[in-house]
Every structure is written in structure tokens, then in C-alpha cells.
Design a protein around this motif. Structure first.
Motif, short mmCIF file in Angstrom:
data_model
loop_
_atom_site.label_atom_id
_atom_site.label_comp_id
_atom_site.label_asym_id
_atom_site.label_seq_id
_atom_site.Cartn_x
_atom_site.Cartn_y
_atom_site.Cartn_z
N THR A 79 143.27 63.09 -31.85
CA THR A 79 144.58 63.25 -32.47
C THR A 79 145.63 62.39 -31.80
O THR A 79 146.48 61.78 -32.46
N CYS A 138 139.77 64.85 -39.27
CA CYS A 138 141.09 64.36 -39.65
C CYS A 138 140.95 63.56 -40.94
O CYS A 138 139.95 62.85 -41.15
N PHE A 172 143.50 52.25 -38.54
CA PHE A 172 144.34 53.44 -38.59
C PHE A 172 145.69 53.11 -39.24
O PHE A 172 146.19 53.84 -40.09
N CYS A 189 137.00 64.12 -35.68
CA CYS A 189 138.24 64.27 -34.94
C CYS A 189 138.15 65.30 -33.82
O CYS A 189 138.67 66.41 -33.96
N ILE A 206 144.99 58.71 -32.86
CA ILE A 206 145.47 58.42 -34.21
C ILE A 206 146.98 58.25 -34.21
O ILE A 206 147.52 57.30 -34.80
N TRP A 248 148.52 62.14 -42.26
CA TRP A 248 147.27 62.68 -41.73
C TRP A 248 147.33 64.19 -41.66
O TRP A 248 148.40 64.78 -41.45
N ARG A 281 143.29 61.55 -44.41
CA ARG A 281 144.54 61.03 -44.97
C ARG A 281 144.86 61.77 -46.27
O ARG A 281 144.20 61.56 -47.29
#
Length: 436
Positions: free
Chosen positions: A289, A165, A274, A284, A292, A303, A167
Motif C-alpha cells: 500500500t 488492491c 502504477f 497487495c 502504490i 485505488w 483500480r
């Protein structure tokens, strides 16, 4: 979860949740739709309480209401504690034969600690749950069976097929591609992942490092190897397995190149990280998931999910087990059967992100087409189905969690500048020697 680690979804502050739910009268033993005892049907079944020990939100709460429809006299108590506390407490409770929940969740890093103690748990075969073997990935089923194969000790809830994962907004600020396919192309190997991290670091994105910490990176790399911390004869091979040393060196390169936010997994600062956007990438597994999304509620669309370096792997996943000290094993076994059913594993994945351990679901159109707006409508179902199909099981030894803890402590010493990688590795090897 769940995960280290499990985690999943996995480690939260201690809490207690009581939900009114319901046990049955006497249907077929081992089913999740029994109707209670064989006593006078006009007489209400006795009220009972089942406790279920978890280490985070497994997404079971809505399922309890479904269970209640066929088990109208069971009260269910969720006993939720942090990841390490949960497993260490269970070890102590089994040793003293007191205090365990009716059902206990166990993460894969600890599973071999408990499957080596079959006398402490009910054999789920007693309740007809051997019928479930055909549902599961072969290696996932095997993880919940005693070493001699005689005792079915736990049914799997999920697997932790890996992705990465990241950003998108932070990648764009660093001048890096943000499209998931282009991002995956940046790091087919872990060495290239670190090189990408150096480019991110050179961009000096305010308030953000490339990765949360090296611990889970190490775990992912080791889990991708043919052999991990133990060989098939349950001998610890940390000192002789070149894949472990390679993972150690690459993980420490993250610290040495100042790519880490130094946020220990599942710590309060990590949770806050986060929401603050303190790191741009994180290992991840599917269960992450949901975590997050819970911790970064205001980051919808920021994300996304790409392929992990190395292509696949597993981190986390759990089983539900039945300690013998529980007072209502029949009803508890029925609840385990219900919570781990094909239908309910699919429901939990869609709500919480924990990926099923039942391969028949991997090509199900509702799973293959599943997306989440939070992750920019990333094809989550396909990503994790492909990862699960590519998984290659790895043998886990009886003190797997203890060995991982020793290595994690060593990585932490390097990250905090307390030791050089070589000094810390020497101490890790000494610490691992003491694990019996």
C-alpha cells in the motif's frame, strides 16, 4: 520491502542516505535506551557510525531522530539497494567475511538462507533480546531463529498479510462493480479471479490489463497452501506438491488469456505502470500500500482494497539481523530493538503500510480504525489485522529464494511466448533439481 518481490516498499534504485544519529554510553546491554559506556560521564562518548542495509524504504528515517535522543553520538548510514542485489550481496559478503552492514534486513524469502549460517551472525540473546519473544507471532519469531533453536538471529519488522488492491476507475470503465465488498464477491477463488479478468479484458479498457504479471499471483497461491516448495524435512517438493502445480497452471492461465501487463515486479516499467494505470489489480500485502501511494501520487481515491481470493495468506515481511563483522554490535542491537518495538511497528504501519508482526497491536483501536484517504478510506487496519489473524505459517526451506527464482523465470518464459506452459514446467523441474 518491504518484498519478489519485497518486498515492500521493497525494491528501489540504489541510493545512499546519511543521517546524523547517536549512540549511548553505558546503560543496560540490549536496551534501546542505554546511556553509553561506564567511562567518566563528563567525557563525551566516542562518535561511531552504524550502517543498516535495506532493500527499499522501510519507513525508519523518522525513528532515527527518536533514537538520537537517547543515543546522541551515533551516525546512521542507510545503505539501500534493489531487492535481489541486496540479498545476493549479503550472501557474498558473508562468504568473504567483508563488507556487510552493522544491521542487515532480510526478507522472508531469503531468511532460511541466513538462519542456516548462525556462525556468521551475533546471537541476539547476547544482548538481552530474547526478552522480545513474547511480543511476536510465534511463527514470525521462529523464522528468525537458527534451525537448532540455539541462536536468535533476527527480530521481525513486519508481516505481509494479503489483500487485493484494485483500480476502481478501471473497474467502472469495464462495467464491473467497484465497491470493495462487491469486488471481493467476484473472486472467492482464484479460478473466479481469472474469470473476472476475462470480463475485464473483453471490455477493452484502453491502456490497461487486468494484472501486472503472474509472478506474485503464483507466490500468493502457493503461500496459501498448507505446504509450499519444501516439506518439513527441507526437501524440495515442487515436482510432487499438487498445490504448486495448480498455482503454476492458474498463473499461466493469466498469460494465456492476455490478462497480464507483462510488468516484472520492482522493475522501472512496473513502477511507471502504477502512475499510468497500466493494470487494474495487484496482489497487495500490507507493505504494497505504501509502495502504490508513492508510485501513483496522482491517483488518490482511484485505488481501493478488497479481500484476496482464498481469503488470506502472506507475502513478504522481514527481519533485522546482526552480522558478526560489524564493529559496534551492542549499539546495533539496541537499534534493532528500538526499530522493532511495538510502538514503532505501529508508527511505521501508519506511515508506510508495513503491517506489524506483534499481535497485541491487531486489536488496538488505533490500528483497527486506521484508514487512508488515498485508498478511498478503505479500512486498512481492519483488513490487514483480519488477514494477519488468519495467517497459517508455512515451512520455508534453505534455498527458498532460489527455487522461487527458477519458477519465476519459468513463468516469465511463458508470459513472453518463449515456451509453452508444459515446456517451461519441464525446464523448471530441471532447474530446481540443480539447487542444492
Amino acid at each position: 520491502m518491504a518484498s519478489p518481490y519485497s518486498t515492500a516498499r521493497r525494491a528501489v534504485a540504489a541510493s545512499l542516505l546519511v543521517l546524523g544519529l547517536a549512540a549511548c554510553g553505558g546503560g543496560t546491554t540490549g536496551t534501546s535506551t542505554g546511556t553509553g559506556s561506564t567511562a567518566d560521564p563528563a567525557k563525551p562518548a566516542e562518535k561511531i557510525t552504524l550502517t543498516i542495509g535495506l532493500f527499499g524504504d522501510f519507513g525508519f528515517k523518522p525513528l532515527y531522530e527518536e533514537f538520537k535522543k537517547t543515543h546522541p553520538n551515533v551516525e546512521i548510514v542507510e545503505r539501500v539497494t534493489q531487492f535481489n542485489d541486496h540479498h545476493n550481496n549479503l550472501i557474498k559478503r558473508l562468504a568473504t567475511n567483508a563488507g556487510a552492514a552493522d544491521i542487515e534486513a532480510v526478507e522472508v524469502g531469503y531468511i532460511s538462507t541466513f538462519t542456516s549460517q548462525p556462525a556468521k551472525f551475533h546471537n541476539l540473546k547476547e544482548f538481552g533480546l530474547d526478552k522480545r519473544q513474547a511480543d511476536y507471532l510465534e511463527w514470525k519469531w521462529a523464522q528468525g531463529v537458527s534451525k537448532d533453536g540455539s541462536t536468535i538471529m533476527g527480530l521481525g519488522t513486519d508481516v505481509g498479510g494479503l489483500a487485493m488492491c484494485y483500480r476502481k476507475d478501471l473497474f467502472e470503465k469495464a462495467g464491473l462493480p467497484s465497491n470493495r465488498d462487491e469486488v471481493a464477491a467476484l473472486w472467492p477463488t482464484w479460478e473466479q479471479y481469472i474469470e473476472t479478468g476475462k470480463k475485464f479484458s473483453a471490455a477493452n479498457v484502453a491502456g490497461a490489463k487486468f494484472v501486472d504479471s503472474p509472478g506474485e499471483i503464483f507466490r500468493a497461491m502457493v503461500n496459501q497452501a498448507p505446504t509450499g516448495l519444501y516439506d518439513a524435512s527441507d526437501t524440495i517438493i515442487v515436482d510432487s506438491n499438487p498445490d504448486v502445480k495448480k498455482a503454476w497452471d492458474l498463473s499461466n492461465a493469466i498469460s494465456q488469456n492476455n490478462l497480464s501487463a507483462k510488468l516484472a515486479a520492482f522493475s522501472p516499467p512496473w513502477n511507471t505502470g502504477f502512475a499510468k494505470g497500466s493494470f487494474a489489480t495487484i496482489i497487495c500485502p500490507a507493505w504494497m500500500t505504501g509502495f502504490i501511494q508513492e508510485q501513483a501520487k496522482d491517483a488518490t481515491g482511484k485505488w481501493d482494497i478488497a479481500t484476496v481470493p482464498g481469503g488470506s495468506g502472506n507475502s513478504g515481511g522481514s527481519h533485522l539481523m546482526l552480522p558478526k563483522m560489524g564493529k559496534h554490535p551492542k549499539e546495533a542491537a539496541e537499534l534493532i530493538d528500538f526499530l522493532t518495538s511495538k510502538e514503532n511497528q505501529a508508527k511505521v504501519f501508519k506511515e508506510e503500510g508495513t503491517f506489524p508482526s506483534i499481535p497485541a497491536l491487531y486489536d488496538d483501536p488505533s490500528i483497527q480504525s486506521f484508514t487512508k484517504p488515498f485508498f478511498g478510506d478503505a479500512p486498512i487496519g481492519k483488513i490487514y489485522s483480519d488477514a494477519a489473524k488468519a495467517l497459517k505459517p508455512q515451512h520455508l526451506g534453505p534455498k527458498e529464494a532460489d527455487v522461487r527464482t527458477a519458477i519465476g523465470n519459468g513463468l516469465g518464459r511463458v508470459e513472453q511466448g518463449k515456451q509453452s506452459p508444459d515446456e517451461s514446467w519441464a525446464q523448471v523441474l530441471e532447474d530446481v533439481k540443480k539447487i542444492k
